[in-house]
Design a protein around this motif. Sequence first.
Motif, PDB file in Angstrom:
ATOM      1  N   ASP A  94       4.599  16.802   2.221  1.00 28.01           N
ATOM      2  CA  ASP A  94       4.558  15.352   2.266  1.00 28.01           C
ATOM      3  C   ASP A  94       4.428  14.785   0.862  1.00 28.01           C
ATOM      4  O   ASP A  94       3.623  15.258   0.056  1.00 28.01           O
ATOM      5  CB  ASP A  94       3.356  14.870   3.098  1.00 28.01           C
ATOM      6  CG  ASP A  94       3.594  15.069   4.588  1.00 28.01           C
ATOM      7  OD1 ASP A  94       4.765  15.188   4.985  1.00 28.01           O
ATOM      8  OD2 ASP A  94       2.608  15.106   5.347  1.00 28.01           O
ATOM      9  N   ARG A 143       3.693  11.134  -0.811  1.00 23.73           N
ATOM     10  CA  ARG A 143       3.292   9.769  -0.537  1.00 23.73           C
ATOM     11  C   ARG A 143       3.911   8.814  -1.550  1.00 23.73           C
ATOM     12  O   ARG A 143       4.234   9.185  -2.671  1.00 23.73           O
ATOM     13  CB  ARG A 143       1.766   9.652  -0.610  1.00 23.73           C
ATOM     14  CG  ARG A 143       1.033  10.516   0.393  1.00 23.73           C
ATOM     15  CD  ARG A 143       1.128   9.921   1.788  1.00 23.73           C
ATOM     16  NE  ARG A 143       0.471  10.761   2.789  1.00 23.73           N
ATOM     17  CZ  ARG A 143       0.340  10.428   4.054  1.00 23.73           C
ATOM     18  NH1 ARG A 143       0.854   9.288   4.464  1.00 23.73           N
ATOM     19  NH2 ARG A 143      -0.261  11.220   4.901  1.00 23.73           N
ATOM     20  N   LEU A 144       4.065   7.554  -1.105  1.00 20.10           N
ATOM     21  CA  LEU A 144       4.487   6.530  -2.046  1.00 20.10           C
ATOM     22  C   LEU A 144       3.492   6.449  -3.187  1.00 20.10           C
ATOM     23  O   LEU A 144       2.271   6.543  -2.981  1.00 20.10           O
ATOM     24  CB  LEU A 144       4.601   5.168  -1.342  1.00 20.10           C
ATOM     25  CG  LEU A 144       5.829   4.951  -0.447  1.00 20.10           C
ATOM     26  CD1 LEU A 144       5.724   3.636   0.292  1.00 20.10           C
ATOM     27  CD2 LEU A 144       7.108   5.031  -1.257  1.00 20.10           C
ATOM     28  N   GLN A 147       3.034   8.625  -5.359  1.00 19.36           N
ATOM     29  CA  GLN A 147       2.604   9.966  -5.788  1.00 19.36           C
ATOM     30  C   GLN A 147       3.554  10.466  -6.876  1.00 19.36           C
ATOM     31  O   GLN A 147       4.768  10.322  -6.772  1.00 19.36           O
ATOM     32  CB  GLN A 147       2.620  10.926  -4.597  1.00 19.36           C
ATOM     33  CG  GLN A 147       2.256  12.361  -4.986  1.00 19.36           C
ATOM     34  CD  GLN A 147       2.325  13.319  -3.800  1.00 19.36           C
ATOM     35  OE1 GLN A 147       2.250  12.892  -2.651  1.00 19.36           O
ATOM     36  NE2 GLN A 147       2.483  14.605  -4.084  1.00 19.36           N
ATOM     37  N   SER A 156       5.108  19.331  -7.174  1.00 20.23           N
ATOM     38  CA  SER A 156       4.027  18.367  -6.983  1.00 20.23           C
ATOM     39  C   SER A 156       2.969  18.475  -8.065  1.00 20.23           C
ATOM     40  O   SER A 156       1.975  17.760  -8.014  1.00 20.23           O
ATOM     41  CB  SER A 156       3.373  18.574  -5.602  1.00 20.23           C
ATOM     42  OG  SER A 156       2.822  19.887  -5.497  1.00 20.23           O
ATOM     43  N   HIS A 213      11.805   9.750   4.953  1.00 20.44           N
ATOM     44  CA  HIS A 213      10.494   9.632   5.630  1.00 20.44           C
ATOM     45  C   HIS A 213      10.682   9.069   7.023  1.00 20.44           C
ATOM     46  O   HIS A 213      11.726   8.538   7.382  1.00 20.44           O
ATOM     47  CB  HIS A 213       9.527   8.761   4.812  1.00 20.44           C
ATOM     48  CG  HIS A 213       9.871   7.290   4.835  1.00 20.44           C
ATOM     49  ND1 HIS A 213       9.536   6.441   5.853  1.00 20.44           N
ATOM     50  CD2 HIS A 213      10.506   6.523   3.904  1.00 20.44           C
ATOM     51  CE1 HIS A 213       9.937   5.208   5.565  1.00 20.44           C
ATOM     52  NE2 HIS A 213      10.541   5.230   4.402  1.00 20.44           N
ATOM     53  N   LYS A 216       9.638  13.420   2.758  1.00 21.43           N
ATOM     54  CA  LYS A 216       9.865  14.865   2.752  1.00 21.43           C
ATOM     55  C   LYS A 216      11.184  15.132   2.043  1.00 21.43           C
ATOM     56  O   LYS A 216      12.164  14.438   2.262  1.00 21.43           O
ATOM     57  CB  LYS A 216       9.911  15.422   4.177  1.00 21.43           C
ATOM     58  CG  LYS A 216       8.584  15.320   4.927  1.00 21.43           C
ATOM     59  CD  LYS A 216       8.703  15.928   6.310  1.00 21.43           C
ATOM     60  CE  LYS A 216       7.398  15.809   7.077  1.00 21.43           C
ATOM     61  NZ  LYS A 216       6.298  16.562   6.455  1.00 21.43           N
ATOM     62  N   GLN A 220       0.724   4.304  -0.730  1.00 21.61           N
ATOM     63  CA  GLN A 220       0.328   5.628  -0.288  1.00 21.61           C
ATOM     64  C   GLN A 220       0.446   5.794   1.225  1.00 21.61           C
ATOM     65  O   GLN A 220       0.193   6.876   1.745  1.00 21.61           O
ATOM     66  CB  GLN A 220      -1.135   5.914  -0.696  1.00 21.61           C
ATOM     67  CG  GLN A 220      -2.164   5.059   0.029  1.00 21.61           C
ATOM     68  CD  GLN A 220      -2.362   3.705  -0.662  1.00 21.61           C
ATOM     69  OE1 GLN A 220      -1.548   3.316  -1.486  1.00 21.61           O
ATOM     70  NE2 GLN A 220      -3.444   3.031  -0.348  1.00 21.61           N
ATOM     71  N   ASN A 221       0.850   4.749   1.942  1.00 22.30           N
ATOM     72  CA  ASN A 221       0.892   4.845   3.388  1.00 22.30           C
ATOM     73  C   ASN A 221       2.153   5.501   3.916  1.00 22.30           C
ATOM     74  O   ASN A 221       2.233   5.814   5.091  1.00 22.30           O
ATOM     75  CB  ASN A 221       0.763   3.451   4.004  1.00 22.30           C
ATOM     76  CG  ASN A 221      -0.621   2.873   3.792  1.00 22.30           C
ATOM     77  OD1 ASN A 221      -1.578   3.630   3.622  1.00 22.30           O
ATOM     78  ND2 ASN A 221      -0.739   1.552   3.799  1.00 22.30           N
ATOM     79  N   VAL A 222       3.185   5.686   3.061  1.00 20.89           N
ATOM     80  CA  VAL A 222       4.459   6.248   3.514  1.00 20.89           C
ATOM     81  C   VAL A 222       4.619   7.659   2.970  1.00 20.89           C
ATOM     82  O   VAL A 222       4.418   7.900   1.785  1.00 20.89           O
ATOM     83  CB  VAL A 222       5.641   5.375   3.063  1.00 20.89           C
ATOM     84  CG1 VAL A 222       6.964   5.986   3.520  1.00 20.89           C
ATOM     85  CG2 VAL A 222       5.481   3.967   3.629  1.00 20.89           C
ATOM     86  N   ALA A 223       4.974   8.603   3.832  1.00 22.65           N
ATOM     87  CA  ALA A 223       5.151  10.004   3.417  1.00 22.65           C
ATOM     88  C   ALA A 223       6.630  10.361   3.433  1.00 22.65           C
ATOM     89  O   ALA A 223       7.337  10.099   4.409  1.00 22.65           O
ATOM     90  CB  ALA A 223       4.382  10.939   4.340  1.00 22.65           C
ATOM     91  N   GLN A 228       0.866  -1.184   0.000  1.00 23.12           N
ATOM     92  CA  GLN A 228       0.000   0.000   0.000  1.00 23.12           C
ATOM     93  C   GLN A 228       0.904   1.236   0.000  1.00 23.12           C
ATOM     94  O   GLN A 228       1.228   1.811   1.027  1.00 23.12           O
ATOM     95  CB  GLN A 228      -0.906  -0.009   1.241  1.00 23.12           C
ATOM     96  CG  GLN A 228      -1.806  -1.225   1.321  1.00 23.12           C
ATOM     97  CD  GLN A 228      -2.780  -1.272   0.156  1.00 23.12           C
ATOM     98  OE1 GLN A 228      -3.358  -0.246  -0.234  1.00 23.12           O
ATOM     99  NE2 GLN A 228      -2.971  -2.448  -0.428  1.00 23.12           N
TER     100      GLN A 228
END
Length: 766
Positions: free
Chosen positions: A635, A637-638, A640, A622, A766, A597, A592-595, A590
């Motif tokens: 942030d 996300r994975l 992204q 972005s 992250h 920077k 999108q669970n890791v952010a 999943q």
Amino acid sequence: FLLFFLYVSIFSDATFYFQIVNNTQVNTSDCPITYYGQEYTTVYTNFTGEDLFVCFNGYYNPEGNGDCIRVPNTDNRTYVDLNNDNDPSSWTGLTDLVHSSVSTVTNNVTCYLIFSFKSVSVLVQSSSFFIQTKQLSDQTLFCILRSILHDICSTFTEHGFGVKPGDTRQIPNTCTFLTCSRTSITSMKTCGPPGQCDGYRACSVKGLCTVTGPTVIDFSEQINSVSDRCEYSLLHDQSTGFSLKANFLDRRRRDVSFVDSLTLDFSDSGDIQLLQGHRVKVTGSPVTLTSSVQTFSGVDLSKDQTGVTASFSVNGSSVSVFFDGTTAQIYLNKSNSLTYEGLCVDSSSSSSSRLPSNSSCQDQYEDPADDTIDCAAVTQQCSILKSAPFSSCNLYVDPEPYIIACRSTLCKYPSVDNLRCQFLKAYAKACEKKQVDLQNWWTTAQYHPEPICEDKCSDHEFCGDIHGNTDCRCRAIFASKFTEQNRLGGPTVCQDNTASLSLVGCLLKEKSIDYTHLHLNDQTCTGVMDPDSHMLKFTFQSDSCGTEVTTNNSQVTFTNAVMTRNSSSDVITRHDKVFIEFSCSHPKPQLQNVAFKIIDNSVEVFLQSGEWKYTLTMKAYSDAAHTQLLDPKSDVRLNQKIWIDLETNGLNKDVVSVVTDSCWATSENSPNSVPRYDLIRDGCPNADDGTVNVMGNGEGTSNSFSFNMFEFSGKETSEVYLHCQLQLCVKKNNNCVPGCSFAGRRRRSLRYRRGAPALISMVWTH
């Protein structure tokens, strides 16, 4: 006693003499009876079936507590003879006879009362002086005589001495004491089982305790069986703390246990363990034994082809322990006070002798009955202990406990692994201790030694027969976890992108499977056999050993199989074919669970290439319009999408173009570190990554590209370093735009500006 009766009858005529045919009261006031301190002048006789009762305080009552003498009744032909001659000279012969028989009696006989029937008699005289004798029928008859002085209690012919009322005397050369009171005579033994009186009024333990299979035959030859798989105290000396412990485990059946090992636990020194295979450990370390005695901490140890012997002394006791892997025999000679307890002292004390351990050892199982066992045949086989040559020892060692142990075990457990022979061997060993030579009993009994595994079997194995060979078999409880599900091992252990499967070595042997012939999809990937546990382990990763990887919407599955090696050169085979497929499934990441920077929102470097000096800047956005600049507070996300803009300042766009030759990511700061993941190669997007898109590359002094954010798998570090390498391309007579197509990458002829390529890096965390 008949002679005694005939001798008495020669005296002067009796006061009366008659036959008793019914229940009768006899007036004995001319010769009153003193019975245990109570004087009686009436005697009651009554017949009850096979017995005649002579009572002093009423007719015989089965539920009462009357004072009676019971004698055999023969055809209701009983006679009574009372003599009260006042002439003292008439009693001289009888008085002399009593005095010569019982030295403690000094009184003179003054009268007698006789009850006679057929060939035996009961003589009663009015003092509670006892005579205990045995006649031809082996019935015990009680005779009561009277003296003119005090009451005396005694057992006449067996012990030959009297005891005055209120006194206690020890029977000579015994450990039994008699006490005479006004109401009864009682005896007390100060040496009970397993003690034996040594003939000098001292109590000692001189005995043999045998533990064979689940059965314990204690020092008193009482028998009991262990029904669980726990550790028990066979012998514990309360005064020194010494313990001899036996551990019981299952074998082919879950509901029959066998003694598996012994531990000599000395409170002041290390333990000594007697194990399977005639192995010995002293304080946890293996020792090598021979027939020559070696001493460890005061214990003499030796080994021969029959087993291991340990001899030592505890608190004045001489102890010898023999163990052959199936039978333990403990010989004890103790001459001082008894301080022992345990199963060898009392085989019924299983609850108090069980030692603390894993509570699961007490779990009870009930396996299906073995319909191949003929219990009648087993009984006959075990009863050989009553036949020659064993019968020559029957007077010295009772064979019955050993027969019971043999029968009770083999009527439930199959006679395999030469099991029947262990009971015969245990009896023969006991006879040997009694110095009885059974003269080649093994030939008559067709004895074959029990199997001994040279190599150590693991905790879940025991030494037995496998297809005619001696090897380590699986214990029933351990094996049932797999056999009940028709498996040879498992379950599969999954971790990250690695899977492993362990197969049970002893199950493979019992199935005639040679583990060296097993492999995974890739034949070079074979199992590793653990030398201690005998577990065969196969391991593979998602990209090795022929692993198949499949995916669906939510799962990624790695699949492989254990199989038998096939060889075209093998004309025949004697091994079962094996095919065991196993796999690991993981949810898709999943992302999108890791952010993440960005550490720096803009990276700028100063470069020189030939005559040109310029700056190169890398920025991250972005959005596609490059309006939302990422900064350290943003942030990402994975998965992204982000856009990277590469801009130069100080170059003439009409003369040169900037070409992004390659971009790649690493998990460490150095651009040369591994692992490395390519985003742009040879100026073109990585065709294996569908998220990369390159824009304006080689068209001017700036270009950009985009990709979806990711992280490195299986890395503890959380940083992602992005590196890009750029070159300057002279436009004159050259097309500086890399040629890229979906069918494959191709590179047009580009003319790079001489000089070091430009390298710029940016990092996320992250």
